[in-house]
Scaffold this active site. Sequence first.
Site, PDB file in Angstrom:
ATOM      1  N   HIS A 133      54.797  64.071 -62.905  1.00  0.00           N
ATOM      2  CA  HIS A 133      53.546  64.802 -62.846  1.00  0.00           C
ATOM      3  C   HIS A 133      53.079  65.430 -64.117  1.00  0.00           C
ATOM      4  O   HIS A 133      51.867  65.880 -64.253  1.00  0.00           O
ATOM      5  CB  HIS A 133      53.628  66.147 -61.831  1.00  0.00           C
ATOM      6  CG  HIS A 133      54.259  67.202 -62.539  1.00  0.00           C
ATOM      7  ND1 HIS A 133      55.598  67.386 -62.738  1.00  0.00           N
ATOM      8  CD2 HIS A 133      53.668  68.693 -62.977  1.00  0.00           C
ATOM      9  CE1 HIS A 133      55.885  68.592 -63.337  1.00  0.00           C
ATOM     10  NE2 HIS A 133      54.813  69.115 -63.511  1.00  0.00           N
TER      11      HIS A 133
HETATM   12  C1  UD1 Z   1      50.533  72.766 -63.592  1.00  0.00           C
HETATM   13  C2  UD1 Z   1      51.274  73.326 -64.955  1.00  0.00           C
HETATM   14  C3  UD1 Z   1      52.502  72.624 -65.235  1.00  0.00           C
HETATM   15  C4  UD1 Z   1      53.400  72.826 -63.961  1.00  0.00           C
HETATM   16  C5  UD1 Z   1      52.797  72.124 -62.827  1.00  0.00           C
HETATM   17  C6  UD1 Z   1      53.546  72.233 -61.545  1.00  0.00           C
HETATM   18  C7  UD1 Z   1      49.674  73.865 -66.757  1.00  0.00           C
HETATM   19  C8  UD1 Z   1      48.868  73.677 -67.860  1.00  0.00           C
HETATM   20  N1  UD1 Z   1      50.332  73.243 -66.219  1.00  0.00           N
HETATM   21  O1  UD1 Z   1      50.214  71.399 -63.665  1.00  0.00           O
HETATM   22  O2  UD1 Z   1      53.263  73.270 -66.192  1.00  0.00           O
HETATM   23  O3  UD1 Z   1      54.384  71.955 -64.443  1.00  0.00           O
HETATM   24  O4  UD1 Z   1      51.274  72.854 -62.672  1.00  0.00           O
HETATM   25  O5  UD1 Z   1      52.945  71.533 -60.576  1.00  0.00           O
HETATM   26  O6  UD1 Z   1      49.445  75.044 -66.049  1.00  0.00           O
HETATM   27  N2  UD1 Z   1      45.545  69.177 -58.096  1.00  0.00           N
HETATM   28  C9  UD1 Z   1      45.280  68.958 -56.618  1.00  0.00           C
HETATM   29  N3  UD1 Z   1      45.560  69.838 -55.832  1.00  0.00           N
HETATM   30  C10 UD1 Z   1      46.178  71.345 -56.314  1.00  0.00           C
HETATM   31  C11 UD1 Z   1      46.377  71.557 -57.585  1.00  0.00           C
HETATM   32  C12 UD1 Z   1      45.997  70.582 -58.487  1.00  0.00           C
HETATM   33  O7  UD1 Z   1      44.876  68.042 -56.381  1.00  0.00           O
HETATM   34  O8  UD1 Z   1      46.508  72.174 -55.757  1.00  0.00           O
HETATM   35  C13 UD1 Z   1      45.239  68.008 -59.117  1.00  0.00           C
HETATM   36  C14 UD1 Z   1      43.951  68.299 -59.646  1.00  0.00           C
HETATM   37  O9  UD1 Z   1      43.268  66.980 -59.745  1.00  0.00           O
HETATM   38  C15 UD1 Z   1      44.109  68.797 -60.875  1.00  0.00           C
HETATM   39  C16 UD1 Z   1      45.416  68.382 -61.283  1.00  0.00           C
HETATM   40  O10 UD1 Z   1      46.173  68.221 -60.185  1.00  0.00           O
HETATM   41  O11 UD1 Z   1      42.868  68.542 -61.741  1.00  0.00           O
HETATM   42  C17 UD1 Z   1      46.027  69.196 -62.368  1.00  0.00           C
HETATM   43  O12 UD1 Z   1      46.043  70.679 -61.906  1.00  0.00           O
HETATM   44  P1  UD1 Z   1      46.622  71.645 -62.740  1.00  0.00           P
HETATM   45  O13 UD1 Z   1      46.863  72.901 -62.177  1.00  0.00           O
HETATM   46  O14 UD1 Z   1      45.532  71.803 -63.768  1.00  0.00           O
HETATM   47  O15 UD1 Z   1      48.003  71.380 -63.434  1.00  0.00           O
HETATM   48  P2  UD1 Z   1      49.397  70.537 -63.158  1.00  0.00           P
HETATM   49  O16 UD1 Z   1      49.362  69.127 -63.398  1.00  0.00           O
HETATM   50  O17 UD1 Z   1      49.321  70.785 -61.560  1.00  0.00           O
END
Ligand code: UD1
Length: 384
Positions: free
Chosen positions: A221
């Site tokens: 991820h």
């Molecule tokens: C975040 C943390 C990372 C952690 C991870 C655990 C930061 C910078 N990164 O990364 O350290 O290891 O969480 O999972 O804070 N999305 C969904 N549904 C959700 C949340 C996210 O579809 O409920 C998708 C969206 O397209 C979003 C992408 O995942 O843009 C990234 O989500 P984001 O919260 O920015 O970071 P993670 O990759 O989850």
Amino acid sequence: MSMVRILTVVGARPQFIKASAISRCIKERFSGKIRENILHTGQHYDELLSDVFFQQMQIPAPTYHLQAGSASHGKQTAIMLEGIENIIKQDQPDVVLVYGDTNSTLAASLAAAKLHVPVAHVEAGLRSFNKKMPEEVNRIVTDHLSSFLFTPTHQAYLNLEREGLKHLHSKAVSADNPVIINCGDVMYDNVLYFEKLAQEHSTILKDLNLENTPFILCTIHRDFNTDQPQRLKNILEGLIVIAQTFEIRIIVPLHPRTKNTLAKPEFEDIAKQIQDNKLIKIISPLPYFDILRLLSCCSMAITDSGGLQKEAYFLKKPVAILRAETEWTEIIESGNGWLVDDDPLLLLNACKQGMEYLHGDFPLYYGDGDAAGKIIQTLIDYLQ
Ligand code: UD1
């Protein structure tokens, strides 16, 4: 004696897991001494990344919910910063408790520090020494704004020392004179507490037809793996080779971020190869009990997650790490983990070692299973 008022800020999946250890400890051993309110930033909002953890791990429902959602780093952090600032003013906590290294952690520690509310950082001192990782930036800033630094490992404690952070007993606790306690890892507390419950309640082995079948558990991820197409392709090609070489099943619970990337046209070929491969199974993100159960029973893990690396170690499983470096260096030093980056050959070698591995030594680097108790007692000692 007055109660210590804690405002816990969480937002992403690994933080819900960590928060459950502290909330459980408060409920079981410190109720009457601590008042904990939870603020959910809404960074993770999908049921499978959020609600399911609150239900299964018996985390109290959040008092505040910001619904920040997904956005660029700047925008997401800014939305959370503004919202958390308002809530801190309203809640008037004695301390703001933050976990790990996500944007939610950064926003909460910035908001609290500017309002002169002490920050307590659980999982302090971790360093990858790679500031291109957003998490590394978040960790460093949070550590240097915190009044209470709770490190999960001795190495993390040394990292803080090297950055000049130390505590003088003659001076009051503040962000300029933080208390630093090497208390162990709250995730280890959780694995000890939940492993048996997971065994009783999870039906995942049956659901996936994995009873008495060797398999590998894989998660991907991290942004550097999902947002650079060639890296993700290399990793997926590596998985195909591993499945064929060892004739072993590979279970891949996929973060929505990686799923979205795989749906792009440039991944059509490799996505089809994975789909057609009978040994590789891509599934939705899993609740905690199911992940724990799969980890307990797998032959080894392949992951870029910090949390999963450690949970594999706690459950005495070898792990191939899809990164060039790790904050959890003990896993590598103990001979139970291998940094394979996105290199299929390194992955193959790691799996050879992992699969032929006679379970050896997994020294107790991560405390005694009561990190949460030490954290809460420290906050009471200093703040009551
Ligand atoms: C975040 C943390 C990372 C952690 C991870 C655990 C930061 C910078 N990164 O990364 O350290 O290891 O969480 O999972 O804070 N999305 C969904 N549904 C959700 C949340 C996210 O579809 O409920 C998708 C969206 O397209 C979003 C992408 O995942 O843009 C990234 O989500 P984001 O919260 O920015 O970071 P993670 O990759 O989850």
